[in-house]
Structure formats: C-alpha cells, structure tokens
Design a protein around this motif. Structure first.
Motif, short mmCIF file in Angstrom:
data_model
loop_
_atom_site.label_atom_id
_atom_site.label_comp_id
_atom_site.label_asym_id
_atom_site.label_seq_id
_atom_site.Cartn_x
_atom_site.Cartn_y
_atom_site.Cartn_z
N ASP A 169 -70.68 -90.97 70.87
CA ASP A 169 -71.56 -89.83 70.59
C ASP A 169 -71.29 -89.41 69.16
N SER A 170 -72.21 -89.72 68.27
CA SER A 170 -71.96 -89.47 66.85
C SER A 170 -72.96 -88.47 66.29
N ASP A 171 -72.73 -88.11 65.02
CA ASP A 171 -73.73 -87.29 64.34
C ASP A 171 -74.77 -88.25 63.76
N ASN A 172 -75.61 -87.76 62.88
CA ASN A 172 -76.72 -88.57 62.39
C ASN A 172 -76.43 -89.36 61.13
N ARG B 258 -76.67 -89.89 69.66
CA ARG B 258 -76.48 -89.10 68.44
C ARG B 258 -76.85 -87.65 68.72
N SER B 259 -76.35 -86.79 67.89
CA SER B 259 -76.69 -85.39 68.04
C SER B 259 -78.09 -85.15 67.48
N GLU B 260 -78.66 -84.05 67.87
CA GLU B 260 -80.01 -83.71 67.43
C GLU B 260 -79.95 -83.17 66.00
N PRO B 261 -80.82 -83.65 65.11
CA PRO B 261 -80.82 -83.16 63.73
C PRO B 261 -81.02 -81.64 63.67
N LYS C 14 -76.26 -77.90 64.82
CA LYS C 14 -74.89 -78.09 64.39
C LYS C 14 -73.89 -78.07 65.55
N ASP D 20 -74.37 -79.50 68.51
CA ASP D 20 -74.55 -80.64 69.40
C ASP D 20 -73.27 -81.45 69.55
N ASN D 21 -72.54 -81.55 68.49
CA ASN D 21 -71.32 -82.35 68.51
C ASN D 21 -70.08 -81.48 68.39
N GLU E 176 -66.46 -82.22 66.50
CA GLU E 176 -66.05 -81.42 65.34
C GLU E 176 -64.77 -80.65 65.62
#
Length: 167
Positions: free
Chosen positions: A6-9, A31-34, A37, A39-40, A44
């Motif tokens: 599960d990553s960022d964009n 992936r997280s939703e654009p 902030k 989402d992940n 983080e």
C-alpha cells in the motif's frame, strides 16, 4: 509472506516495473487516493516512528551503492525493533475540548511477544520465531546498527564530495 503493498502515489512506487513484479509474485499493489493525506496514515506514522527516528530526515541521493547498506540496516533494525522494543498500544482516545486523553495498555509488549500470544499463529511459525529470538543479542544488534548507520552516512558524504568536485 508479503501479500500487498500500500503505497502513496509517487513514481518510485507506481510504475510499470513495480506493477509487473507485483503481478508476477501475486502481490496486491494499492495506492492512496490523490489529495487525501490521511489515506496512508499508518505508513506515515511508521515512517516517522522508524525511518526518520533512526536515519533522520536526510535525503540519500547517492548512487545505487548505498542501497545494500540501507537494506542491511533495515534488516537489523527490523529484528531489533520486533524482538526487543516494547510498545504500549493505545486502547482508547477521547477528545476533551482541544486536547485528547489517551488510555494505553498497562504493560508494553514487543511485537515478538504479541505474535507468541496470538492464537491464529501456528505452532511451527512460533517455534521458528522463538529460535530466531533466542539467537539474537540486543546489544550486538544495537552495535551493528550504529556501525551500519555510520557507513551509510560516510558513503553519502563521499558521494556528496564527488558531486561537489565535479561542479
């Protein structure tokens, strides 16, 4: 066993090579939703707790030679944290005005202890992890972490000097 990423964009995660590798190895890639902030937030939170706490906020943009050093560092750090660093989990969080009141577990436990207590983990897996735990020495792990950390920063400084010499 790795089941998903599960990553960022960022393009360092969302790219054709990573997607292809995940597909070949039956690993879910999400992936997280654009623009969202939080989402992940768990990633983080872990970055702040682990990555930035132990290697700081430095940008490691040396050549690829630094990658094996960092992989070794995180492998040792993983053992150190999971076997010897106890953490108290938050049981509840209540907002009172502009502040929060948190209630924590009475006794802090290591991830190793939590795994050993968990009923869904097979006896064979527990035995394998127990043997690994018995072979580890927290002092030696800490010393190895310090040594690897120094090697990483020396390597980065050498690369920085080379870049500055070329200018």
């Amino acid at each position: 066993e790795l089941l998903g990423i599960d990553s960022d964009n960022g393009s360092e995660f969302i790219n054709y090579l990573n997607w292809e590798w995940c597909s070949e190895n039956n690993i879910a890639l999400t992936r997280s939703e654009p623009g969202k902030k939080n989402d992940n937030m768990y990633v983080e939170e872990r970055n702040g707790h682990v990555v930035r706490k132990y290697l700081g906020w430095h940008r490691f943009d040396a050549d690829r030679g630094i990658i094996p050093l960092m992989n070794d560092y995180y492998e040792v750090l993983d053992r150190y944290l999971n076997h010897f660093q106890a953490v108290r989990r938050t049981l509840s969080k209540e907002r009172i005005g502009s502040k929060y009141k948190r209630t924590f577990e009475k006794k802090a436990k290591t991830p190793y202890e939590r795994l050993m207590e968990h009923g869904a983990v097979s006896h064979d897996v527990k035995e394998k992890i127990r043997k690994e735990h018995e072979s580890l020495n927290p002092l030696l792990l800490k010393e190895k972490l310090d040594t690897l950390r120094e090697k990483i920063f020396k390597y980065q400084r050498r690369c920085d000097h080379r870049k500055n010499d070329k200018k």
